[in-house]
Design an enzyme around this catalytic site. Structure first.
Site, PDB file in Angstrom:
ATOM      1  CG  HIS A 168      -1.905   1.097   1.244  1.00  0.00           C
ATOM      2  ND1 HIS A 168      -1.567   2.391   1.578  1.00  0.00           N
ATOM      3  CD2 HIS A 168      -3.231   1.105   0.969  1.00  0.00           C
ATOM      4  CE1 HIS A 168      -2.647   3.149   1.518  1.00  0.00           C
ATOM      5  NE2 HIS A 168      -3.670   2.391   1.138  1.00  0.00           N
TER       6      HIS A 168
ATOM      7  CG  ASP B 241      -0.930   6.064   2.881  1.00  0.00           C
ATOM      8  OD1 ASP B 241      -0.414   6.949   2.174  1.00  0.00           O
ATOM      9  OD2 ASP B 241      -2.163   6.005   3.109  1.00  0.00           O
ATOM     10  CE  LYS B 242       1.224   0.784   7.570  1.00  0.00           C
ATOM     11  NZ  LYS B 242       2.016   1.212   8.706  1.00  0.00           N
TER      12      LYS B 242
ATOM     13  CD  GLU C 285       7.341  12.947   8.665  1.00  0.00           C
ATOM     14  OE1 GLU C 285       6.578  12.058   8.215  1.00  0.00           O
ATOM     15  OE2 GLU C 285       7.417  13.213   9.873  1.00  0.00           O
TER      16      GLU C 285
ATOM     17  CD  GLU D  70      12.544  18.199  10.644  1.00  0.00           C
ATOM     18  OE1 GLU D  70      11.929  18.588   9.632  1.00  0.00           O
ATOM     19  OE2 GLU D  70      12.040  17.498  11.531  1.00  0.00           O
TER      20      GLU D  70
ATOM     21  CE  LYS E 143      -7.631   0.536   2.019  1.00  0.00           C
ATOM     22  NZ  LYS E 143      -8.290   1.823   1.665  1.00  0.00           N
TER      23      LYS E 143
ATOM     24  CG  PHE F 291      -6.738  -3.388  -6.853  1.00  0.00           C
ATOM     25  CD1 PHE F 291      -6.060  -2.286  -7.365  1.00  0.00           C
ATOM     26  CD2 PHE F 291      -6.549  -3.698  -5.503  1.00  0.00           C
ATOM     27  CE1 PHE F 291      -5.221  -1.522  -6.576  1.00  0.00           C
ATOM     28  CE2 PHE F 291      -5.706  -2.948  -4.704  1.00  0.00           C
ATOM     29  CZ  PHE F 291      -5.043  -1.871  -5.236  1.00  0.00           C
TER      30      PHE F 291
ATOM     31  CG  ASP G   5      -4.547   5.704  -4.643  1.00  0.00           C
ATOM     32  OD1 ASP G   5      -5.247   6.693  -4.905  1.00  0.00           O
ATOM     33  OD2 ASP G   5      -4.975   4.536  -4.692  1.00  0.00           O
ATOM     34  CB  ALA G   6       0.141  10.449  -3.586  1.00  0.00           C
TER      35      ALA G   6
ATOM     36  NE  ARG H 265      -1.966   9.393   3.042  1.00  0.00           N
ATOM     37  CZ  ARG H 265      -2.176   9.852   1.803  1.00  0.00           C
ATOM     38  NH1 ARG H 265      -2.705  11.045   1.615  1.00  0.00           N
ATOM     39  NH2 ARG H 265      -1.844   9.114   0.763  1.00  0.00           N
ATOM     40  CE  LYS H 266      -4.220   3.597   4.873  1.00  0.00           C
ATOM     41  NZ  LYS H 266      -4.283   5.008   4.405  1.00  0.00           N
TER      42      LYS H 266
ATOM     43  CE  LYS I 161       6.363  11.472  14.260  1.00  0.00           C
ATOM     44  NZ  LYS I 161       5.074  11.786  14.928  1.00  0.00           N
TER      45      LYS I 161
ATOM     46  CE  LYS J 105      12.166  13.104  16.594  1.00  0.00           C
ATOM     47  NZ  LYS J 105      13.650  13.066  16.589  1.00  0.00           N
TER      48      LYS J 105
ATOM     49  CG  ASP K 153       4.071  11.962  18.432  1.00  0.00           C
ATOM     50  OD1 ASP K 153       3.332  12.311  19.362  1.00  0.00           O
ATOM     51  OD2 ASP K 153       4.282  12.664  17.429  1.00  0.00           O
TER      52      ASP K 153
END
Length: 394
Positions: free
Chosen positions: A21, A23-24, A49, A62, A173, A238, A246-247, A252-253, A273, A277, A279
């Site tokens: 995917h 995003d993955k 990123e 960074e 998916k 598909f 898709d970008a 995002r997941k 990260k 961090k 997060d």
């Protein structure tokens, strides 16, 4: 809508996405770059990123490290990861994709709040709130829908890579809907959705025929939905997939990465990260505590929220909710949490041994509900606090 549901029974759905995917793909690239830096410098500060579009990978963020990688080395990491995922499409091929690197250095203002000195403890790298969750629905003490959504895709992926199935690709998916009884325990799957990129020669019916045995084998015996409730490529086909269609973006997941919507999320993504961090590291710590609390028998279900302020080492707040299943009051658990485990950023990193190149594995099929191993992966999934928890909360 399903008719005939018993009073107080309900349906709950979670989704997962496979390693191909878009995003993955980005999450995996970001975490692979993170691992490469940490391998050379365990104290590297990384916020990487990634964005993917047809024929391009764009890197930003960074990084501050004693061992800075060359642009060629970073590009090699990117290409190797894309090759491992399996992309050799005309518009996204590991050999020919263009890698645009805009990574800079960490802001000195952020470093000022994070770095420790003789005068002060190491502080959190940002403000934020993180959640951890555990429940008794599976052996891994995770919500069942997200676990089975992950495993369906993972099992299909393994079979594809072993050559057991042909004509299916890495972009996929899944979505699993489970029926729960009045006590909140899962009974069976009512609906399963799988969308998976395939060769143009395969019909929708053929793709369903190929993957059906893997879906059925993944779910517990007797849990499989009716055949017509397994929806495979519901649009009919598909064929065009991955970054060509898709970008993709890192982070995002976040619901796929955590509890599939069964618990709140603080909003911060994990991949790319480093463990300073919060997060990432505090979300791991919150899961670790919640899992051990459920494993200890103190509660059947446990949600923990931890919040931080930038430059401050101790949590601003700790919140616990056991949804009425606790053997002791939620407030008592919240007060005991920082005694059971050092919840400063440094304390979390030391306890969970996070300054290691262990993050690429987390970037697919969930950060939680995984098996810890001798290499140091998924230390936050260990159940080794039970006696300590009982001593504080007996």
């Amino acid at each position: 809508m399903h008719m005939g549901l018993k009073r107080n029974s309900y349906l709950f759905t979670s989704e997962s996405v496979a390693e191909g995917h878009p995003d993955k793909v980005c999450d995996q690239i970001s975490d692979s770059i993170l691992d490469t830096f940490i391998e050379s410098d365990p104290n590297a500060r990384v916020a990487c990123e990634t964005m993917v579009v047809p024929n391009h990978v764009i890197l930003g963020g960074e990084i501050s490290s004693t061992h800075l990688l060359s642009r060629e080395e970073i590009e090699r990491v990117v290409r190797n990861k894309i090759k491992e995922i399996g992309y050799e499409q005309d518009n996204f091929h590991w050999k020919t994709v263009k890698v645009l690197n805009f990574i800079g250095r960490q802001s000195p203002d952020i470093a000022l709040g994070v770095d420790s000195s003789k005068e002060k403890e190491e502080g959190a790298g940002d403000q934020g709130l993180m959640f951890g969750y555990a429940c008794g629905e599976t052996e891994d003490l995770m919500p069942a829908p997200i676990i089975y959504a992950h495993r369906i895709l993972e099992n299909i992926s393994v079979a594809r890579k072993l050559g057991k199935i042909q004509g299916l690709y890495s972009d996929a998916k899944s979505q699993v809907t489970l029926l729960y009884d009045e006590e909140g325990l899962p009974l069976k799957a009512t609906d399963v959705v799988v969308s998976i990129q395939h060769h143009a020669s395969l019909t929708q019916a053929k793709v369903k025929e190929i993957i059906y045995p893997y879906v059925e084998a993944t779910l517990p015996k007797g849990w499989m939905c009716e055949y017509d409730r397994l929806l495979v490529n519901p649009t009919g086909k598909f064929v065009i997939g991955g970054p060509e269609s898709d970008a993709g973006l890192t982070g995002r997941k976040i619901i796929v990465d955590t509890y599939g919507g069964a618990a709140p999320h603080g909003g911060g993504a994990f991949s790319g990260k480093d463990p300073t961090k919060v997060d990432r590291s505090a979300a791991y710590a919150a899961r670790y505590l919640a899992k051990n609390i459920v494993a200890s028998g103190v509660a059947k279900k446990c949600l923990i929220q931890i919040s931080y302020a930038i430059g401050v080492s101790r949590p601003v707040s700790i919140y616990v909710n056991t949804y009425g299943t606790g053997e002791v009051k939620d407030r008592e658990i919240a007060l005991a949490a920082p005694q059971i485990m050092d919840l400063t950023p440094k304390g979390i990193r030391i306890h969970l041994d996070l300054n290691k190149p262990i993050y690429s594995k987390t970037a697919t099929y969930g950060h939680f509900g995984r098996k810890p191993d001798e290499m140091g992966h998924f230390t936050w999934e260990k159940i080794d606090l039970i006696e300590k928890i009982k001593s504080y909360l007996a």
